[in-house]
Design an enzyme around this catalytic site. Structure first.
Site, PDB file in Angstrom:
ATOM      1  N   HIS A 177     -16.185  -1.627   9.247  1.00 59.96           N
ATOM      2  CA  HIS A 177     -15.876  -0.793   8.467  1.00 59.96           C
ATOM      3  C   HIS A 177     -15.690  -2.221   7.123  1.00 59.96           C
ATOM      4  CE1 HIS A 177     -13.166   2.240  10.732  1.00 59.96           C
ATOM      5  NE2 HIS A 177     -13.038   0.629  11.481  1.00 59.96           N
TER       6      HIS A 177
ATOM      7  N   LYS B 194       1.406  -1.503   0.162  1.00 54.95           N
ATOM      8  CA  LYS B 194       0.308  -0.008   0.294  1.00 54.95           C
ATOM      9  C   LYS B 194       0.658   0.841  -0.088  1.00 54.95           C
ATOM     10  CE  LYS B 194      -3.741  -2.782   0.705  1.00 54.95           C
ATOM     11  NZ  LYS B 194      -5.312  -2.741   1.262  1.00 54.95           N
TER      12      LYS B 194
ATOM     13  N   ARG C 222      -9.492  -5.994  -6.805  1.00 55.90           N
ATOM     14  CA  ARG C 222     -10.648  -7.435  -7.645  1.00 55.90           C
ATOM     15  C   ARG C 222     -12.195  -7.156  -7.456  1.00 55.90           C
ATOM     16  NH1 ARG C 222     -10.493  -6.342  -1.540  1.00 55.90           N
ATOM     17  NH2 ARG C 222     -13.161  -5.136  -1.265  1.00 55.90           N
TER      18      ARG C 222
ATOM     19  N   GLU D 169      -2.910   4.643   9.294  1.00 53.54           N
ATOM     20  CA  GLU D 169      -3.487   5.792   8.666  1.00 53.54           C
ATOM     21  C   GLU D 169      -4.643   6.594   8.881  1.00 53.54           C
ATOM     22  OE1 GLU D 169      -4.598   4.435   4.152  1.00 53.54           O
ATOM     23  OE2 GLU D 169      -6.290   4.897   5.667  1.00 53.54           O
TER      24      GLU D 169
END
Lengths: 490, 168
Positions: free
Chosen positions: A236, A119, A292, A201
Site C-alpha cells: 500500500h 476519517k 499534506r 474499510e
C-alpha cells in the site's frame, strides 16, 4: 490579512526537507532545519541557514517532538513551520499549538486536520456532498471490529485513524486472519502515529489508485491541479506515480476533478491537499484526504509549472491563490520513481547500511529530489525513501524512455534500492500500454521469470571476480585509483 | 589457463580464464572475450567485454558472488575445476534443531513463545519492527522451543538467532 514570512522552520528530514528548503530560498525566506542526533550531518541540515538539534534518533524525541520544535521556532525567530509529510504534517495538535503560539503552520488549519484525521466524519460529509464512498466503519475496538467486519465485507483493510503513507494498513481476506492483523495494525499505528485507533474499510480487487491535487486559499477559492495515477504499489505504499493517468477516459477524469473539488469544499479544506480515489472500471470511490504535501507532488509541478511548496507558503501566510481554474494548464507527461532503501529481489525488505557512493541522474527533463549523500547511514528509525527521480516529456512514451535512461545513470552503492524493480517495470508491455492496477507488484514483479538478458556478462564477471579475489590484481580492479571525479565518494 | 564452474541453482557454466600480460581473456560458450574491469566505487565496476561497455555491482555474501546488472540480480557459487575438499559430515545431530532468525535488523517488539512451549509450523514466535513496519516471524517447523535467545525491546541484527525449535 497576510503575514510576510521571513524565516521558516522545516520540521522534517530527508528529501522533503531539502525540497522545502529549496522553495524557501527561492522566495528569499531564511530556513531553520531541525535534526536528530543521527542526522546532524544530513543534507537538509547543511543546506539550511540555521540548524537546531532536537534529540535522539527515535522520532518521538525528535521529529515528532512538538514542544521542542516550537521552542526551536521561537528561539530562532521562525514565523512559520513547514511539517513536510509524515511526522507532524497531519497532526491537528501541532497545527493548533502553532496557532496558539502565533506561528504559521504551513498546512491546513487545526480544524481541517481534525476533520480529515477523523476519517469517519470526513467520509460522512463527503458522502453528503454526493461523492461515492466505500463501506467502512469509524474508529473501532478489537471487539467492535470483529463484529463490524462481516457488515463491511471481506476482503477489507484495517487502517490507522491517524494514518498515512501506507503505514498501519493491513489487508484481511477472511475472518480468521482478523485478530492477528488487528494486533499488528495497532502496533504499527501506535509507533508510527502515536495513536492506536484503527478503522475498517472494504477492499476492492483490481482497482486503480488515482488521486487529485487541490489547493484552496483562506478566501474560499479552490482549484484542482489534475490527477496522479498511483497504482504501482507494494504494501500500500506507492512506487511509481504518473500524471496524467493513462487509464482514465476524459469524461471520468473530469468527474474525478469535480468530485475532488466537491469533497474538499465539503470539509472546508484550506492549503494544498490530495483527495484519494479508487477507480474500478468507470466507477470511482472517495478513499481519504491526504491533508499534506505529498511525496509525489513533483509530477504535478512538472506538468503545471507550479511550485506547490510556494503555493502552500503563500496560502498559509494568508495570501489569495491569485488564479482561477482556467489559469491552470497542463503540459506533457510526468513520471516519478521512488528510490527506497529496500531489496526488491527479496520482497522489498528494508535494506539498512551506509551509503558509500551516489551518482544522481541529470540531463534534459530530469528532476531528482534527494536527501542522500555518501556516508549517510540508513537506519531503521526512518522511512526508507532515499530519493525521487522525476521525468517530464511532451508525451508519455518519451517520459518513460527518459526515466529509463535516468535510472540507468543512477547509482547508489551501500544499500539495495528499488531501482531494479523500476527498470524492469518500465520495460513491461502492460506498463507501456498504461494497463495496470494495484496488484501489479504482487502479480507481475513477484512472479516474473528472469529474462536472463545479462546472463553472459554476469557469469563472466562472477568468474573474473573469483579469479582476481585476494590477489594483487593484474587488472585495475583495485590498483588504479577509483574514478573519484565522476563520483560523490567518501 | 584456469577453469571455473559458475553455478546458479542447478545450472553450471564453465568459464576458461587466461592471463596474458596485463590482459584477462575469458572464454564462455565458445566465445573468447577480452575483459577489462575498473572499480569506480565500492562494489561498483565499469566493465568492457570485447568493446561492450556496462556498469555492474559485484559483491560477496559469504561464498556467494552477487552480480547486479540493470534490473537483474544473479547469485552464483563459483568453483575452480580443482575439486574443493569434501565437506566434513557429522552435522546430522543438529539438523533437527531449527533456528528462527531475524530476517533483517530491527527492534524486537515481542517474543511470543517460552522455552518448552510446543509450537506449530507457521505460528508467530516473535514480532519485529523495522522502519515503522511490524512483521510476525513464524515458526519454520512444528516442535518444541528449545531456547529463546532474545528479549522484547532488544535491537537485533539480520540473521540473528531469536529462538531455537527442536523438531518433533
Amino acid at each position: 490579512m497576510s503575514v510576510r514570512l521571513q524565516k521558516v522552520l522545516v520540521a522534517n528530514r530527508g528529501e522533503i526537507a531539502v525540497r522545502i528548503i529549496r522553495s524557501c530560498k527561492e522566495l528569499g525566506i531564511k530556513t531553520v532545519a531541525v535534526y536528530s542526533d543521527v542526522d546532524r550531518h544530513a543534507l537538509h541540515v547543511r543546506l539550511a541557514d540555521e540548524a537546531v538539534p532536537l534529540g535522539g534518533a527515535n522520532p518521538l524525541e525528535s521529529y515528532l517532538n512538538i514542544e521542542a520544535i516550537l521552542e526551536a521556532a521561537k528561539r530562532t525567530g521562525a514565523q512559520a513551520i513547514h511539517p513536510g509529510y509524515g511526522f507532524l504534517a497531519e497532526n491537528p495538535q501541532a497545527s493548533a499549538l502553532c496557532e496558539r503560539e502565533g506561528i504559521v503552520f504551513i498546512g491546513p488549519p487545526a480544524e481541517v486536520l481534525r476533520i480529515c484525521g477523523d476519517k469517519s466524519t470526513a467520509r460522512e460529509r463527503i458522502m453528503r456532498a454526493g461523492v461515492p464512498v466505500l463501506p467502512g466503519t469509524g474508529a473501532v475496538s478489537d471487539e467492535e471490529a470483529l463484529e463490524a467486519a462481516s457488515r463491511v465485507g471481506f476482503p477489507l483493510l484495517i487502517k490507522a485513524v491517524s494514518g498515512g503513507g501506507g503505514k498501519g494498513i493491513h489487508l484481511v481476506r477472511e475472518k480468521s486472519e482478523l485478530p492477528s492483523a488487528l494486533r499488528l495494525a495497532r502496533g504499527e499505528a501506535k509507533t508510527s502515529f502515536g495513536d492506536e485507533r484503527i478503522y475498517l474499510e472494504r477492499w476492492l480487487e483490481r482497482t486503480r489508485h488515482v488521486e487529485v491535487q487541490i489547493v484552496a486559499d483562506h478566501q474560499g477559492r479552490i482549484v484542482h491541479l489534475g490527477e496522479r495515477e498511483c497504482s504501482i504499489q507494494r504494501r500500500h505504499q506507492k512506487l511509481i506515480e504518473e500524471t496524467p493517468s493513462p487509464g482514465l477516459r476524459p469524461s471520468l477524469r473530469a468527474k474525478l476533478h469535480e468530485a475532488a473539488i466537491a469533497a474538499a469544499s465539503a470539509i472546508g479544506y484550506i492549503n494544498a491537499g490530495t483527495l484519494e480515489f479508487l477507480v474500478s472500471g468507470e466507477e470511482f470511490y472517495f478513499l481519504e484526504v491526504n491533508a499534506r504535501l505529498q511525496v509525489e507532488h513533483p509530477i504535478t509541478e512538472m506538468v503545471t509549472g507550479l511550485d506547490l511548496v510556494k503555493l502552500q507558503i503563500r496560502v498559509a501566510a494568508g495570501e489569495p491563490l491569485g488564479m482561477n481554474q482556467g489559469d491552470i494548464t497542463f503540459h506533457g507527461h510526468a513520471l516519478e520513481c521512488r528510490i527506497s532503501a529496500e531489496d526488491p529481489h527479496r520482497g522489498f525488505f528494508p535494506s539498512l547500511g551506509r551509503i558509500l557512493a551516489v551518482r544522481e541522474p541529470s540531463g534534459p527533463g530530469i528532476r531528482v529530489d534527494s536527501g542522500i549523500y555518501p556516508g549517510m547511514e540508513v537506519t531503521r528509525h526512518y522511512d526508507p525513501l532515499l530519493a525521487k527521480v522525476v521525468a517530464w516529456a511532451p508525451t508519455r512514451e518519451e517520459a518513460i524512455l527518459r526515466m529509463r535512461r535516468a535510472l540507468e545513470e543512477l547509482v547508489i552503492v551501500g544499500v539495495d534500492t528499488t531501482v531494479p524493480f523500476h527498470l524492469w517495470t518500465l520495460n513491461r508491455p502492460e506498463f507501456l500500454r498504461g494497463e495496470y492496477d494495484t496488484r501489479f507488484v504482487e502479480e507481475r514483479w513477484a512472479r516474473r521469470e528472469r529474462e536472463g538478458a545479462y546472463e553472459t556478462e554476469a557469469v563472466l564477471l562472477a568468474a573474473a571476480a573469483v579469479h582476481l579475489r585476494g590477489r594483487r590484481p593484474l587488472l585495475s580492479i583495485s590498483h588504479r585509483p577509483p574514478l573519484r571525479n565522476a563520483w560523490r565518494s567518501q | 589457463m584456469f577453469r571455473y564452474y559458475v553455478l546458479e541453482g542447478e545450472t553450471a557454466h564453465e568459464v576458461l580464464v587466461e592471463e596474458t600480460g596485463e590482459s584477462l581473456f575469458l572464454t564462455f560458450r565458445g566465445v573468447r572475450r577480452k575483459v577489462e574491469i575498473t572499480q569506480v566505487a565500492p562494489t561498483r565496476y565499469h566493465v568492457r567485454l570485447n568493446g561492450k561497455s556496462l556498469e555492474a555491482t559485484v559483491r560477496w555474501e559469504g561464498q556467494t558472488v552477487i552480480v547486479e546488472i540493470g534490473p537483474e540480480r544473479y547469485e552464483f557459487q563459483v568453483r575452480p575445476l580443482v575439486p574443493a575438499r569434501a565437506r566434513p559430515r557429522g552435522e546430522e545431530a543438529e539438523t533437527r534443531a531449527s533456528p528462527v532468525v531475524a530476517p533483517m535488523p530491527g527492534l524486537l517488539v515481542s517474543v511470543e513463545v517460552r522455552e518448552g512451549d510446543r509450537v506449530n509450523r507457521g505460528q508467530p514466535v516473535a514480532i519485529l519492527e523495522a522502519m515503522k513496519m511490524q512483521m510476525e516471524i513464524h515458526a519454520p517447523t512444528t516442535g518444541v522451543v528449545r531456547a529463546v535467545h532474545a528479549q522484547p525491546g532488544q535491537e537485533v541484527k539480520g540473521g540473528q538467532v531469536l529462538v531455537v525449535i527442536r523438531e518433533l
